[in-house]
Design a protein around this motif. Structure first.
Motif, short mmCIF file in Angstrom:
data_model
loop_
_atom_site.label_atom_id
_atom_site.label_comp_id
_atom_site.label_asym_id
_atom_site.label_seq_id
_atom_site.Cartn_x
_atom_site.Cartn_y
_atom_site.Cartn_z
N TRP A 179 0.83 -1.20 0.00
CA TRP A 179 0.00 0.00 0.00
C TRP A 179 0.86 1.26 0.00
N GLU A 180 1.87 1.30 0.87
CA GLU A 180 2.71 2.50 0.97
C GLU A 180 3.52 2.72 -0.31
N THR A 182 2.71 1.86 -3.35
CA THR A 182 1.87 2.22 -4.49
C THR A 182 1.12 3.53 -4.29
N THR A 183 1.01 4.00 -3.04
CA THR A 183 0.24 5.23 -2.81
C THR A 183 1.03 6.33 -2.10
N GLY A 265 -8.30 7.58 -0.10
CA GLY A 265 -7.57 6.83 -1.13
C GLY A 265 -7.94 5.36 -1.13
N ARG A 269 -10.19 3.82 -4.19
CA ARG A 269 -9.56 2.78 -5.00
C ARG A 269 -10.38 1.49 -4.95
#
Length: 287
Positions: A179-180, A182-183, A265, A269
């Motif tokens: 997650w971190e 990619t975002t 987010g 998503r």
């Protein structure tokens, strides 16, 4: 803040160290002016269901359940669990790669948990053909089930980050790391919500009470220790301390801009992937 003795404010949260640490001062009447809450302890899968049925005034739930409950509940801007380096892990008996999960049985703590939502986003990108059966188990049963071969893999949360090696297990993937990367956002895990029917003024007062409880816990950690260890399910006190250190942070005192961006987010998503209903433009607004 006043509360009718005939109708005590009800709150449900987990017995995990981060929750008992956060709510200790409030639950024990040390927050000036706050009502004495009637506390129910329950696993996150249970509190998610309670929220969907409107069964408590205040609840700790998964951020993933918000799209189903925000008509009746407001997201409070404090008290929850977000952070970095604290995401759910996928564990297996043997070292492996993401592709090895194709068609396999995976135990998860709740189908409405943030952990499972992060897992679904990860698996869609990393597991060709997708996983097989999903089996919901209480989180404390997942590692034994993986160890004993009852499932092929398990999605774990909380203190399992510190203890999975004790079960002879291996970390196949870190959902938070994915997650971190990619975002660039912190990982939204657990939210505090309260019934909108309490009214805007009461919601603001509850948020103030929770912030005060958090700060009192930070100011005097020893005061919360009996409550934490009483409910920590025979957890090693050192693991309880690691748990608190990881999940109680600046986002617990206030979501702030980055916290709200992480929540939006995740849910935006997930909605784009058809995993949750879309949020309205003002759904996350507080009181």
């Amino acid at each position: 803040m006043t509360q009718s003795a005939a109708q005590p404010l009800t709150i449900a949260y987990s017995p995990c160290p981060n929750d008992t640490f956060v709510f200790d001062a409030w639950a024990h009447g040390r927050v000036p002016g706050a009502p004495a809450p009637a506390v129910t302890f329950a696993d996150i899968d249970i509190t998610n269901g309670m929220a969907e049925r409107g069964e408590s005034d205040v609840l700790k739930v998964s951020y993933a359940v918000l799209p189903w409950v925000l008509d009746d509940y407001a997201l409070l801007p404090c008290g929850g669990a977000l952070g970095r380096g604290c995401g759910p892990l996928v564990l297996t008996r043997e070292p492996g790669a993401a592709k090895d999960l194709a068609g396999k049985t995976v135990a998860v703590p709740s189908e409405r948990s943030t952990a499972y939502l992060l897992f679904r986003l990860w698996a869609a990108a990393e597991v060709p053909g997708g996983v097989g059966e999903i089996r919901v188990l209480p989180f404390h049963e997942i590692m034994p089930a993986v160890r004993d071969g009852l499932v092929d893999a398990g999605l774990v949360i909380h203190e399992a980050r510190f203890t999975y090696q004790n079960y002879g297990l291996h970390s196949l993937a870190d959902m938070g790391e994915h997650w971190e990367l990619t975002t660039g956002l912190p990982i939204p895990l657990g939210a505090i919500i309260a019934k909108r029917s309490l009214g805007a003024e009461r919601l603001r007062e509850l948020a103030d009470a929770i912030r005060t409880s958090v700060r009192m816990a930070w100011d005097d950690p020893a005061a919360s220790r009996p409550y934490v260890l009483e409910h920590a399910q025979e957890m090693d006190p050192r693991v309880a301390d690691q748990h608190i250190g990881l999940y109680v942070n600046e986002f617990t005192a206030d979501l702030g801009e980055d916290g709200y961006a992480a929540v939006r987010g995740l849910l935006t998503r997930a909605a784009a992937e058809g995993l949750v209903p879309p949020l309205g433009p003002d759904a996350l607004e507080f009181a």
